[in-house]
Motif scaffolding. Structure first.
Motif, PDB file in Angstrom:
ATOM      1  N   GLY A  75       0.801  -1.225   0.000  1.00 13.27           N
ATOM      2  CA  GLY A  75       0.000   0.000   0.000  1.00 13.27           C
ATOM      3  C   GLY A  75       0.831   1.272   0.000  1.00 13.27           C
ATOM      4  N   GLY A  76       2.119   1.138  -0.281  1.00 13.24           N
ATOM      5  CA  GLY A  76       2.945   2.337  -0.435  1.00 13.24           C
ATOM      6  C   GLY A  76       3.591   2.836   0.835  1.00 13.24           C
ATOM      7  N   VAL A  77       3.879   1.931   1.764  1.00 11.19           N
ATOM      8  CA  VAL A  77       4.470   2.371   3.033  1.00 11.19           C
ATOM      9  C   VAL A  77       5.889   1.831   3.250  1.00 11.19           C
ATOM     10  N   CYS A  78       6.582   1.519   2.176  1.00  8.09           N
ATOM     11  CA  CYS A  78       7.969   1.063   2.261  1.00  8.09           C
ATOM     12  C   CYS A  78       8.087  -0.203   3.110  1.00  8.09           C
ATOM     13  N   ALA A  79       7.236  -1.185   2.803  1.00 10.76           N
ATOM     14  CA  ALA A  79       7.267  -2.433   3.563  1.00 10.76           C
ATOM     15  C   ALA A  79       7.164  -3.649   2.638  1.00 10.76           C
ATOM     16  N   CYS A  80       7.546  -3.465   1.365  1.00 13.54           N
ATOM     17  CA  CYS A  80       7.586  -4.611   0.450  1.00 13.54           C
ATOM     18  C   CYS A  80       8.578  -4.261  -0.659  1.00 13.54           C
ATOM     19  N   THR A  81       8.622  -5.087  -1.697  1.00 15.15           N
ATOM     20  CA  THR A  81       9.547  -4.801  -2.811  1.00 15.15           C
ATOM     21  C   THR A  81       8.799  -4.669  -4.129  1.00 15.15           C
ATOM     22  N   THR A  82       7.461  -4.757  -4.080  1.00 16.41           N
ATOM     23  CA  THR A  82       6.719  -4.923  -5.338  1.00 16.41           C
ATOM     24  C   THR A  82       6.612  -3.648  -6.163  1.00 16.41           C
ATOM     25  N   CYS A  83       6.917  -2.484  -5.597  1.00 13.23           N
ATOM     26  CA  CYS A  83       6.871  -1.247  -6.390  1.00 13.23           C
ATOM     27  C   CYS A  83       8.265  -0.882  -6.911  1.00 13.23           C
ATOM     28  N   HIS A  84       9.137  -1.893  -6.962  1.00 14.33           N
ATOM     29  CA  HIS A  84      10.510  -1.688  -7.455  1.00 14.33           C
ATOM     30  C   HIS A  84      10.517  -1.134  -8.888  1.00 14.33           C
ATOM     31  N   ILE A  85      11.310  -0.089  -9.092  1.00 15.09           N
ATOM     32  CA  ILE A  85      11.454   0.531 -10.416  1.00 15.09           C
ATOM     33  C   ILE A  85      12.930   0.864 -10.640  1.00 15.09           C
ATOM     34  N   TYR A  86      13.249   1.215 -11.884  1.00 16.71           N
ATOM     35  CA  TYR A  86      14.595   1.705 -12.205  1.00 16.71           C
ATOM     36  C   TYR A  86      14.485   3.159 -12.644  1.00 16.71           C
ATOM     37  N   ILE A  87      15.419   3.981 -12.171  1.00 14.71           N
ATOM     38  CA  ILE A  87      15.466   5.386 -12.588  1.00 14.71           C
ATOM     39  C   ILE A  87      16.541   5.510 -13.660  1.00 14.71           C
ATOM     40  N   GLU A  88      16.111   5.684 -14.899  1.00 14.03           N
ATOM     41  CA  GLU A  88      17.080   5.730 -16.004  1.00 14.03           C
ATOM     42  C   GLU A  88      17.690   7.108 -16.166  1.00 14.03           C
ATOM     43  N   ALA A  89      16.996   8.129 -15.702  1.00 14.30           N
ATOM     44  CA  ALA A  89      17.546   9.490 -15.722  1.00 14.30           C
ATOM     45  C   ALA A  89      16.828  10.303 -14.657  1.00 14.30           C
ATOM     46  N   GLY A  90      17.542  11.243 -14.079  1.00 12.98           N
ATOM     47  CA  GLY A  90      16.921  12.167 -13.129  1.00 12.98           C
ATOM     48  C   GLY A  90      16.978  11.718 -11.678  1.00 12.98           C
TER      49      GLY A  90
ATOM     50  N   PRO B 105      12.152  16.477 -13.500  1.00 14.34           N
ATOM     51  CA  PRO B 105      11.843  15.439 -14.482  1.00 14.34           C
ATOM     52  C   PRO B 105      12.632  14.150 -14.231  1.00 14.34           C
ATOM     53  N   VAL B 106      12.000  13.027 -14.451  1.00 12.47           N
ATOM     54  CA  VAL B 106      12.676  11.737 -14.308  1.00 12.47           C
ATOM     55  C   VAL B 106      12.241  10.791 -15.417  1.00 12.47           C
ATOM     56  N   THR B 107      13.101   9.820 -15.698  1.00 12.98           N
ATOM     57  CA  THR B 107      12.770   8.735 -16.617  1.00 12.98           C
ATOM     58  C   THR B 107      12.784   7.441 -15.814  1.00 12.98           C
ATOM     59  N   VAL B 108      11.658   6.745 -15.839  1.00 16.37           N
ATOM     60  CA  VAL B 108      11.441   5.571 -15.005  1.00 16.37           C
ATOM     61  C   VAL B 108      11.273   4.343 -15.888  1.00 16.37           C
ATOM     62  N   ARG B 109      11.925   3.243 -15.520  1.00 15.56           N
ATOM     63  CA  ARG B 109      11.675   1.975 -16.208  1.00 15.56           C
ATOM     64  C   ARG B 109      10.897   1.060 -15.266  1.00 15.56           C
ATOM     65  N   ILE B 110       9.765   0.569 -15.746  1.00 12.82           N
ATOM     66  CA  ILE B 110       8.909  -0.312 -14.941  1.00 12.82           C
ATOM     67  C   ILE B 110       9.269  -1.765 -15.276  1.00 12.82           C
ATOM     68  N   PRO B 111       9.689  -2.554 -14.276  1.00 12.94           N
ATOM     69  CA  PRO B 111       9.973  -3.967 -14.540  1.00 12.94           C
ATOM     70  C   PRO B 111       8.700  -4.693 -15.003  1.00 12.94           C
ATOM     71  N   ASP B 112       8.885  -5.844 -15.603  1.00 13.42           N
ATOM     72  CA  ASP B 112       7.743  -6.648 -16.060  1.00 13.42           C
ATOM     73  C   ASP B 112       6.906  -7.047 -14.839  1.00 13.42           C
ATOM     74  N   GLN B 113       5.727  -6.503 -14.718  1.00  8.70           N
ATOM     75  CA  GLN B 113       4.901  -6.717 -13.529  1.00  8.70           C
ATOM     76  C   GLN B 113       4.380  -8.146 -13.421  1.00  8.70           C
ATOM     77  N   GLY B 114       4.393  -8.857 -14.553  1.00  9.15           N
ATOM     78  CA  GLY B 114       3.949 -10.244 -14.540  1.00  9.15           C
ATOM     79  C   GLY B 114       4.924 -11.166 -13.809  1.00  9.15           C
ATOM     80  N   LEU B 115       6.153 -10.703 -13.570  1.00  7.09           N
ATOM     81  CA  LEU B 115       7.157 -11.528 -12.893  1.00  7.09           C
ATOM     82  C   LEU B 115       7.069 -11.408 -11.377  1.00  7.09           C
ATOM     83  N   ILE B 116       6.226 -10.504 -10.913  1.00  6.97           N
ATOM     84  CA  ILE B 116       6.201 -10.206  -9.484  1.00  6.97           C
ATOM     85  C   ILE B 116       5.166 -11.066  -8.771  1.00  6.97           C
ATOM     86  N   ILE B 117       5.613 -11.713  -7.722  1.00  6.96           N
ATOM     87  CA  ILE B 117       4.717 -12.594  -6.973  1.00  6.96           C
ATOM     88  C   ILE B 117       3.622 -11.761  -6.323  1.00  6.96           C
TER      89      ILE B 117
END
Ligand code: FES
Length: 111
Positions: free
Chosen positions: A44-59, A95-107
């Motif tokens: 739920g967005g409280v820094c208690a899991c890993t499922t919202c993992h993203i990559y910051i490609e710029a910014g 401004p930022v550039t974000v890469r979203i991992p394949d969400q289908g791989l996430i348990i």
């Protein structure tokens, strides 16, 4: 209030890159939800899991520094890299550039 461009790229190649507008201080997770971009967030967005993992490609300099707690969860995410962050913890300050991992791989993912 300042408005910034946030670019999204996707590891899932069936999803086209997109650029959206975001208000200063919004989190990447909030920006995703407002724009129908699928990003898991099992805690739920409280820094208690890993499922919202993203990559910051710029910014990365336009985000707050990572807390120890965020770093701890990032280390446990799938394929963590130097540019890894948690989407719910990244408030945009420019401004930022974000890469979203394949969400289908996430348990526990849900559509
Ligand atoms: S949603 Fe769980 S850490 Fe971001």
């Amino acid at each position: 209030m300042n408005i910034y461009d946030v670019h999204f790229l996707f590891d899932d190649e069936t999803i086209a890159p997109v650029t959206v507008k975001a208000a200063e201080g919004e989190t990447i997770l909030e920006i995703c939800e407002e724009n129908d971009i699928h990003l898991n967030h099992n805690c739920g967005g409280v820094c208690a899991c890993t499922t919202c993992h993203i990559y910051i490609e710029a910014g990365m300099e336009n985000l707050p520094e990572m807390s120890d707690k965020e770093e701890d969860y990032v280390d446990r995410a799938i394929n963590p890299r130097i540019e890894s962050r948690l989407g719910c913890q990244c408030r945009v300050l420019g401004p930022v550039t974000v890469r979203i991992p394949d969400q289908g791989l996430i348990i526990g993912h849900e559509h």
